[in-house]
Design an enzyme around this catalytic site. Structure first.
Site, PDB file in Angstrom:
ATOM      1  CB  CYS A   1      58.942  29.818  68.017  1.00  0.00           C
ATOM      2  SG  CYS A   1      60.009  31.207  67.693  1.00  0.00           S
TER       3      CYS A   1
ATOM      4  CE1 TYR B   1      45.229  27.976  56.574  1.00  0.00           C
ATOM      5  CE2 TYR B   1      44.345  27.067  58.599  1.00  0.00           C
ATOM      6  CZ  TYR B   1      44.277  27.985  57.575  1.00  0.00           C
ATOM      7  OH  TYR B   1      43.263  28.903  57.526  1.00  0.00           O
TER       8      TYR B   1
ATOM      9  CG  HIS C   1      42.774  36.862  53.294  1.00  0.00           C
ATOM     10  ND1 HIS C   1      41.714  36.188  52.753  1.00  0.00           N
ATOM     11  CD2 HIS C   1      42.284  38.072  53.640  1.00  0.00           C
ATOM     12  CE1 HIS C   1      40.632  36.962  52.766  1.00  0.00           C
ATOM     13  NE2 HIS C   1      40.971  38.118  53.303  1.00  0.00           N
TER      14      HIS C   1
ATOM     15  CG  ASP D   1      47.957  30.564  45.819  1.00  0.00           C
ATOM     16  OD1 ASP D   1      48.699  31.523  45.529  1.00  0.00           O
ATOM     17  OD2 ASP D   1      46.852  30.370  45.266  1.00  0.00           O
TER      18      ASP D   1
HETATM   19  P1  OAD Z   1      35.677  32.211  46.720  1.00  0.00           P
HETATM   20  O1  OAD Z   1      35.852  30.736  46.750  1.00  0.00           O
HETATM   21  O2  OAD Z   1      34.636  32.794  47.596  1.00  0.00           O
HETATM   22  O3  OAD Z   1      35.357  32.689  45.226  1.00  0.00           O
HETATM   23  C1  OAD Z   1      36.101  32.202  44.143  1.00  0.00           C
HETATM   24  C2  OAD Z   1      35.635  32.906  42.899  1.00  0.00           C
HETATM   25  O4  OAD Z   1      36.461  32.508  41.829  1.00  0.00           O
HETATM   26  C3  OAD Z   1      34.197  32.602  42.468  1.00  0.00           C
HETATM   27  O5  OAD Z   1      33.502  33.816  42.206  1.00  0.00           O
HETATM   28  C4  OAD Z   1      34.351  31.801  41.181  1.00  0.00           C
HETATM   29  O6  OAD Z   1      33.308  32.033  40.238  1.00  0.00           O
HETATM   30  C5  OAD Z   1      35.670  32.331  40.673  1.00  0.00           C
HETATM   31  N1  OAD Z   1      36.407  31.430  39.763  1.00  0.00           N
HETATM   32  C6  OAD Z   1      36.404  30.076  39.718  1.00  0.00           C
HETATM   33  N2  OAD Z   1      37.235  29.641  38.765  1.00  0.00           N
HETATM   34  C7  OAD Z   1      37.791  30.734  38.190  1.00  0.00           C
HETATM   35  C8  OAD Z   1      38.737  30.944  37.146  1.00  0.00           C
HETATM   36  N3  OAD Z   1      39.303  29.921  36.499  1.00  0.00           N
HETATM   37  N4  OAD Z   1      39.055  32.221  36.808  1.00  0.00           N
HETATM   38  C9  OAD Z   1      38.499  33.264  37.464  1.00  0.00           C
HETATM   39  N5  OAD Z   1      37.613  33.131  38.461  1.00  0.00           N
HETATM   40  C10 OAD Z   1      37.264  31.887  38.824  1.00  0.00           C
HETATM   41  O7  OAD Z   1      37.127  32.838  47.011  1.00  0.00           O
HETATM   42  P2  OAD Z   1      37.517  34.300  47.495  1.00  0.00           P
HETATM   43  O8  OAD Z   1      36.563  35.320  47.021  1.00  0.00           O
HETATM   44  O9  OAD Z   1      38.949  34.467  47.204  1.00  0.00           O
HETATM   45  O10 OAD Z   1      39.639  33.250  53.533  1.00  0.00           O
HETATM   46  O11 OAD Z   1      37.334  34.118  49.062  1.00  0.00           O
HETATM   47  C11 OAD Z   1      37.848  35.064  49.945  1.00  0.00           C
HETATM   48  C12 OAD Z   1      38.260  34.408  51.215  1.00  0.00           C
HETATM   49  O12 OAD Z   1      37.219  33.580  51.712  1.00  0.00           O
HETATM   50  C13 OAD Z   1      39.438  33.459  51.116  1.00  0.00           C
HETATM   51  O13 OAD Z   1      40.660  34.129  51.118  1.00  0.00           O
HETATM   52  C14 OAD Z   1      39.267  32.579  52.309  1.00  0.00           C
HETATM   53  C15 OAD Z   1      37.783  32.330  52.190  1.00  0.00           C
HETATM   54  O14 OAD Z   1      37.141  31.977  53.329  1.00  0.00           O
HETATM   55  C16 OAD Z   1      40.066  32.515  54.596  1.00  0.00           C
HETATM   56  O15 OAD Z   1      40.260  31.315  54.562  1.00  0.00           O
HETATM   57  C17 OAD Z   1      40.321  33.294  55.833  1.00  0.00           C
END
Ligand code: OAD
Length: 265
Positions: A163, A81, A133, A118
């Site tokens: 802490c 992290y 998240h 972020d």
């Molecule tokens: P993912 O990494 O699963 O998906 C990212 C998505 O962004 C994909 O569908 C890509 O096609 C798309 N993408 C890539 N570049 C892009 C761009 N320039 N513009 C628009 N889209 C783009 O990420 P999340 O769906 O956010 O949780 O994942 C959800 C959660 O899974 C995260 O918050 C994280 C992860 O495990 C934890 O860490 C607890």
């Protein structure tokens, strides 16, 4: 889904007509909800999780993003992290983020639900944000439960953080796999999508199912569903419009150029 003949960009397959309809609707709608995932920050240089170069292609989620992983090796989890927080700190909001901030300043009721930790939406100027998240710049005390910013005052010893109120161990203020969402926050998100007339879903793969649950609720309530993603996802079939492009390229085209008072469409 709509077919687009009149493309403004052949590569993106997005028509001028779709852009006009969507930006007019953004300007005239009563309530707009946006859900974002890692993809919106990709153009800021922050890796996604599942795509090319995504974190879960290199690292194992079960070793870094679960309560069991933290119990087993808190130092390793903090290291990961800290590494990611440093990337986020050095990144800057891209045109996708700044377009959403512009849209919030024009829309009547705007709610941004993000899976991203972020902080880039806040840095871009969005205000009504639900970080479902958590946030990588905050930590939570396992003892007194206070949520504290990670900064110069954070006590760090041998790779672990403590802490400053009760000296108890801190953990990242992130919702890990196997953990529950904040129920109050999720309730608020569902209430908000129920009232939405537009739902924008940007840069999420749908692998984590909350965006799909929220999109289904919005659809049930007759919202217009729009996805922005260069790839087809598990959510694409639910959508009224699927704008297949990068957030930083597509979103600036959707920012309305007229004032609400002068728009008659
Ligand atoms: P993912 O990494 O699963 O998906 C990212 C998505 O962004 C994909 O569908 C890509 O096609 C798309 N993408 C890539 N570049 C892009 C761009 N320039 N513009 C628009 N889209 C783009 O990420 P999340 O769906 O956010 O949780 O994942 C959800 C959660 O899974 C995260 O918050 C994280 C992860 O495990 C934890 O860490 C607890």
């Amino acid at each position: 889904m709509f077919n687009h003949d009149d493309e403004i960009d052949k590569k993106m397959n997005i028509s001028k007509e779709s852009v006009k309809i969507i930006s007019n609707k953004i300007l005239t709608c009563n309530a707009l909800v946006v859900i974002t995932g890692a993809g919106i920050s990709a153009e800021s240089g922050i890796p996604t999780f599942r795509g090319e170069g995504g974190y879960w292609k290199t690292y194992k989620a079960e070793e870094l993003a679960t309560p069991e992983a933290f119990q087993k090796n808190p130092k390793l989890v903090w290291e990961w992290y800290d590494y990611r927080r440093n990337i986020c700190q050095n990144a800057t909001p891209n045109l996708g983020h700044t377009s959403l901030a512009q849209i919030e300043s024009m829309a009547s009721n705007f709610h941004l639900i993000t899976q991203n930790v972020d902080n880039l939406h806040r840095r871009a100027g969005n205000k009504n944000i639900s970080e479902i998240h958590g946030n990588i710049f905050w930590a939570r005390c396992l003892n007194c439960k206070n949520v504290l910013p990670l900064d110069d005052r954070t006590k760090t010893q041998q790779g672990l953080k403590f802490c400053q109120i009760c000296q108890g161990p801190l953990r990242p203020h992130i919702v890990w796999f196997g953990e529950s969402y904040d129920t109050g926050l999720i309730h608020l998100c569902f209430e908000s999508v129920k009232k939405a007339d537009i739902l924008l879903v940007i840069g999420t793969s749908g692998a984590v199912t909350m965006p799909e649950a929220l999109a289904l609720e919005a659809k049930k309530n007759k919202a217009l569903l729009i996805e922005i993603n260069p790839e087809v996802t598990t959510l694409t079939n639910l959508m009224d419009f699927s704008l297949q492009g990068r957030a930083g390229e597509v979103l600036p085209k959707l920012v309305p150029t007229q004032n609400k008072s002068t728009n008659q469409n």
